[in-house]
Scaffold this active site. Structure first.
Site, PDB file in Angstrom:
ATOM      1  N   GLY A   1      67.328 128.380  50.782  1.00  0.00           N
ATOM      2  CA  GLY A   1      68.409 129.336  51.056  1.00  0.00           C
ATOM      3  C   GLY A   1      68.030 130.371  52.108  1.00  0.00           C
TER       4      GLY A   1
ATOM      5  CD  GLU B   1      70.898 126.272  52.395  1.00  0.00           C
ATOM      6  OE1 GLU B   1      70.320 126.706  51.371  1.00  0.00           O
ATOM      7  OE2 GLU B   1      71.891 125.533  52.343  1.00  0.00           O
TER       8      GLU B   1
ATOM      9  CD  GLU C   1      66.963 123.489  49.909  1.00  0.00           C
ATOM     10  OE1 GLU C   1      66.322 122.822  50.754  1.00  0.00           O
ATOM     11  OE2 GLU C   1      67.479 124.584  50.151  1.00  0.00           O
TER      12      GLU C   1
HETATM   13  N1  COA Z   1      62.317 130.959  43.514  1.00  0.00           N
HETATM   14  C1  COA Z   1      61.721 131.644  42.521  1.00  0.00           C
HETATM   15  N2  COA Z   1      60.486 132.141  42.609  1.00  0.00           N
HETATM   16  C2  COA Z   1      59.816 131.937  43.759  1.00  0.00           C
HETATM   17  C3  COA Z   1      60.364 131.223  44.831  1.00  0.00           C
HETATM   18  C4  COA Z   1      61.687 130.723  44.672  1.00  0.00           C
HETATM   19  N3  COA Z   1      62.314 130.052  45.645  1.00  0.00           N
HETATM   20  N4  COA Z   1      59.457 131.157  45.821  1.00  0.00           N
HETATM   21  C5  COA Z   1      58.369 131.824  45.390  1.00  0.00           C
HETATM   22  N5  COA Z   1      58.588 132.296  44.145  1.00  0.00           N
HETATM   23  C6  COA Z   1      57.668 133.088  43.318  1.00  0.00           C
HETATM   24  C7  COA Z   1      56.555 132.239  42.748  1.00  0.00           C
HETATM   25  O1  COA Z   1      56.988 131.560  41.573  1.00  0.00           O
HETATM   26  C8  COA Z   1      55.533 133.297  42.481  1.00  0.00           C
HETATM   27  O2  COA Z   1      55.912 133.991  41.308  1.00  0.00           O
HETATM   28  P1  COA Z   1      54.760 134.391  40.185  1.00  0.00           P
HETATM   29  O3  COA Z   1      53.785 135.259  40.949  1.00  0.00           O
HETATM   30  O4  COA Z   1      55.555 135.139  39.159  1.00  0.00           O
HETATM   31  O5  COA Z   1      54.168 133.103  39.745  1.00  0.00           O
HETATM   32  C9  COA Z   1      55.704 134.272  43.646  1.00  0.00           C
HETATM   33  O6  COA Z   1      57.026 134.048  44.133  1.00  0.00           O
HETATM   34  C10 COA Z   1      54.728 134.044  44.778  1.00  0.00           C
HETATM   35  O7  COA Z   1      54.825 132.683  45.189  1.00  0.00           O
HETATM   36  P2  COA Z   1      53.582 131.658  45.210  1.00  0.00           P
HETATM   37  O8  COA Z   1      54.131 130.278  45.060  1.00  0.00           O
HETATM   38  O9  COA Z   1      52.536 132.082  44.250  1.00  0.00           O
HETATM   39  O10 COA Z   1      53.066 131.890  46.710  1.00  0.00           O
HETATM   40  P3  COA Z   1      52.238 130.856  47.596  1.00  0.00           P
HETATM   41  O11 COA Z   1      51.748 131.633  48.773  1.00  0.00           O
HETATM   42  O12 COA Z   1      51.249 130.090  46.783  1.00  0.00           O
HETATM   43  O13 COA Z   1      53.353 129.791  48.104  1.00  0.00           O
HETATM   44  C11 COA Z   1      55.494 129.113  48.954  1.00  0.00           C
HETATM   45  C12 COA Z   1      54.409 130.206  48.929  1.00  0.00           C
HETATM   46  C13 COA Z   1      56.677 129.679  49.734  1.00  0.00           C
HETATM   47  C14 COA Z   1      54.956 127.860  49.665  1.00  0.00           C
HETATM   48  C15 COA Z   1      55.903 128.752  47.511  1.00  0.00           C
HETATM   49  O14 COA Z   1      56.204 129.955  46.824  1.00  0.00           O
HETATM   50  C16 COA Z   1      57.106 127.855  47.402  1.00  0.00           C
HETATM   51  O15 COA Z   1      56.993 126.660  47.615  1.00  0.00           O
HETATM   52  N6  COA Z   1      58.279 128.427  47.037  1.00  0.00           N
HETATM   53  C17 COA Z   1      59.474 127.682  46.782  1.00  0.00           C
HETATM   54  C18 COA Z   1      60.122 127.219  48.050  1.00  0.00           C
HETATM   55  C19 COA Z   1      61.345 126.401  47.737  1.00  0.00           C
HETATM   56  O16 COA Z   1      61.294 125.314  47.185  1.00  0.00           O
HETATM   57  N7  COA Z   1      62.506 126.945  48.127  1.00  0.00           N
HETATM   58  C20 COA Z   1      63.763 126.273  47.979  1.00  0.00           C
HETATM   59  C21 COA Z   1      64.424 126.679  46.731  1.00  0.00           C
HETATM   60  S1  COA Z   1      65.963 125.825  46.532  1.00  0.00           S
END
Ligand code: COA
Length: 259
Positions: A111, A114, A134
């Protein structure tokens, strides 16, 4: 006006909107969507404001996507409704007669990508990363990404990003035409503001005319958006989506079965 999930500030005729959930990498939960809609509605009718920037708080993320934790409670109907809510808001941004640009200061995923795509154009910091992951959750982008990404960078590159879930860095995003400028992070807002300072000196009706006409060049009807929201509702209840969402929240790799 004060908000729980974002901050706003005004410099001359420019509104700076900062999504502010750094502990969740500025993920777009329903409250962010509602508060952002309020801010955008006010911006559109406020004659004292000529342009806006959307950015994320902190130095790591613009927006790391929709809030995946909220997906666990969705069924087909509420899934489709969430997708339509995001689509409505992002279309308001795209159709604003006053420019709204994205200053992408880190991860712009799901998002977040997007939202950047719905803005009139994008500037990025060198550490920015873009992607539509996604598919890793057993889902598809639900806020217009399947439509706007395809139109902006072409079907082949868009489908590669949509189907692999891979991220691209800022330089690749620049080469794809996804962002207009890549600058060191400390210069990001300076660059965005300097571009809007130029636009703010132009005739507002001419600016609005350019945006409306450019949007029409892109228009391909609403069928694609409808299909996207319908698919989002259908996918959110599949076993694979439940597995993908649970795997993200449990910090493990998803195992998909095609169900
Ligand atoms: N929704 C909810 N929580 C999210 C999030 C999302 N889209 N993206 C990150 N967070 C949260 C993590 O769960 C984590 O929370 P916590 O500390 O309570 O466990 C916090 O944000 C930090 O993220 P983290 O994953 O620990 O950071 P990282 O540096 O290891 O990785 C990313 C960064 C962006 C690669 C990884 O967070 C990620 O893959 N996020 C999801 C991306 C995604 O799929 N987006 C599309 C959603 S439809």
């Amino acid at each position: 006006m004060s908000y729980q999930t974002l901050t706003t500030s005004i410099e001359e005729a420019l509104l700076l909107i900062t999504i502010n959930r750094p502990e969740k990498l500025n993920a777009l939960n329903q409250m962010v969507l509602s508060e952002l809609e309020q801010v955008i509605d006010d911006f559109i009718v406020n004659n004292a404001l000529k342009s806006a920037i959307i950015t994320g708080s902190g130095e790591k993320a613009f927006i790391a996507g929709a809030d995946i934790a909220e997906f666990t409670t969705l069924d087909a109907r509420s899934g489709q409704a969430l997708s339509e809510k995001g689509q409505r808001l992002f279309s308001k941004i795209e159709n604003s007669g006053k420019p709204i640009i994205a200053a992408v200061n880190g991860f712009a995923l799901g998002g977040g990508c997007e939202l950047a795509l719905a803005c009139h154009f994008r500037v990025a910091s060198e550490n920015a990363k873009f992607g539509q992951p996604e598919v890793n959750l057993g889902l598809l982008p639900g806020y217009g990404g399947t439509q706007r990404l395809t139109r902006l960078i072409g079907k082949g590159r868009a489908l590669e990003l949509l189907l692999t879930g891979n991220m691209i860095d800022a330089v690749t995003a620049f080469q794809y035409g996804l962002v207009n400028h890549v600058v060191p992070q400390p210069e990001l807002l300076i660059k965005a503001k300097s571009l809007l300072a130029v636009i703010n000196t132009k005739a507002p009706l001419a600016v609005a005319g350019c945006i409306a006409a450019a949007n029409l060049a892109d228009a391909n009807g609403t069928a694609g958006y409808k299909k996207e929201a319908q698919s989002f509702g259908e996918l959110i209840v599949t076993e694979d989506a439940k597995e993908g969402i649970a795997a993200f929240l449990e910090k493990r790799k998803a195992v998909f079965k095609g169900l």
